[in-house]
Design an enzyme around this catalytic site. Structure first.
Site: not given
Lengths: 317, 317
Positions: A49, A298
């Site tokens: 992110k 991720s």
């Protein structure tokens, strides 16, 4: 869109980590393929992110920078926006439900953000955010439905495929920002690369959206992969996914836990459940591993109790 | 000795992993120094031990290779010898107490070794090993008291200091193979580099040996850092440590657990308690972090129950 990803990659140099790519001979042997793991759990704030938040916020003009940015999230995107704000000297406001875990609130506060709490029973986060935006002139940085956020996330796949040409790329899918950005980047590097989005069976809204061609919605899916509990794909990610993604696949909760355990025991990596979706698809044969397979790990933000529970429930691989 | 380390480095190319070096901006800020972590938890078999075992075994002559090798260990050295034997097509025999954890026996069997169990109440491992050696002509590969094993372990520091010149290097100390090898390598790369060995307070035999100039012994120390439960330094490591190591320091059990937790939460790395000793010394101020500090994270082989227990007991940093 690819130009946005390439420009994002330039913008991130010296700010985001070029995360390492790992392999395991045990894993390659177990799957009969060459599997390369892109370690976004080792990214700043412990998740990809940071890439999207930095790419979006660093492009704001001076006047907007001075006013500050706002977002609604209790997860990794909140920490990413807060951390980018801290690095660039920009005020950040994070709108969170008042029942968000203390650890997440603390992490965000630790990066110097202002946290605005709301009561999810009586207020809508969009309304709370819009009111503050109007009052203070903040710029909204949404978690995935935003071109520059998507372009930033795509740099993860760009880095992976530059270093390792792969035939197939597996990407976790929540709101679709990472998946759509990575698909654009992968197809640019290698048009023959097959890009597959991975979701939990219990939160298969994107898979259903992909199959029906219309955005489908699942509220509060009870999956352990908290990063994929977003109710639906964003409009921008959805149209990009329809264009650039080859297929979607789903995995069971048990497969997710088994993949987290394999990463712990075999790779010595701390990976959160959402981050292990791609490996879960390979280990549970939902996606057949052939040739060279890239997997985006991720994120790695998981608390001790969840990890202990997962390791206790995992099947030996 | 440095020639042996340099030769070992050549020998390991393409066989051992060049493990990554990691940093954390949180950690650097917390300590007010630049700390580089050499990730031997990401080495083959999850620990630095692969280096020494490969360096020693790969130098055996054809006749000895054909007969096979033997060692006594229930820990990472056993797995390292077994794995090297598997890669080089050499028979390996591991002598283990019959009460060794099933998981360790399984891991060793998984690499194709023959496991010989003995009753630690009625037999000595050395006697069991010597008998087999005599019968079958096996070559003994001891865990640390061996020049080529030490030279192999030293390549971890050689790689780290080649990439990152550091002012201080912190190395966990059990039998002293890793510490002595790394000290030789570090002093070669930078004679001004201060090399400090780190032990648990509860297993401070090497620190006492260093201070008194005579090998001291502690049997079955009750430390969580199982890799340092060796009762005493080997003769060869001891003389090298007296010559090349600048100082020794000890850390509390709480500091070890806190360091494992920091590595889990902040670095997203799975590190076993012995592997976290260097970071424990920095975080608990037993060694003051100044300038550029190198830390060898020596291994990551830890089971789920131990990790869960440590994370539950760790203090928030």
């Amino acid at each position: 869109m690819i130009d946005d990803v390439l420009a994002a990659a330039q913008r991130l140099v010296g700010h985001a980590h070029m995360t390492p790519v790992m392999q395991s001979s045990w894993l390659n042997q177990r799957l009969g393929a060459t599997v390369v793991l892109k370690c976004e759990n080792l990214q700043k704030i412990g998740a990809f992110k940071f890439r999207g938040a930095y790419n979006a916020i660093s492009q704001l003009e001076a006047g907007d920078r001075q006013k500050g940015v706002i977002t609604y999230s209790s997860g990794n995107h909140a920490q990413a926006v807060a951390r980018v704000g801290q690095e660039l000297g920009i005020k950040t406001v994070i709108v969170m439900p008042q029942n968000a875990p203390t650890i997440k609130r603390q992490a965000t506060l630790g990066y110097g953000a202002e946290v605005v709490l709301y009561d999810p029973l009586t207020e809508k986060r969009e309304a709370v955010t819009a009111k503050r935006q109007a009052q203070q002139g903040y710029t909204l940085i949404p978690p995935f439905d935003h071109h520059q956020v998507i372009a930033g996330q795509g740099t993860a796949a760009l880095e992976l495929l530059t270093e390792h040409p792969v035939d197939t790329l597996l990407v976790p899918c929540g709101g679709g920002g990472l998946l759509s950005g990575c698909a654009i980047a992968a197809k640019h590097r290698n048009p023959a690369c097959k890009v597959i989005g991975i979701e939990p069976e219990l939160a298969d809204d994107a898979t259903r959206s992909f199959r029906t061609g219309m955005i489908q919605r699942i509220d509060n899916p009870p999956t352990i992969a908290d990063g994929t509990r977003t109710p639906a794909l964003g409009d921008i990610p959805f149209s990009l996914i329809m264009k650039y993604v080859d297929d979607m696949a789903t995995v069971s909760e048990q497969a997710i836990m088994d993949a987290v355990a394999v990463l712990f025991y075999r790779l010595k990596l701390v990976v959160e459940p959402s981050g292990a979706l791609g490996l879960a698809a390979l280990l549970s044969d939902r996606v057949k591993a052939v040739g060279r397979v890239g997997v985006i790990l991720s994120g790695g933000n998981i608390d001790a109790a969840t990890m202990a529970d997962i390791l206790a429930k995992a099947t030996q691989n």
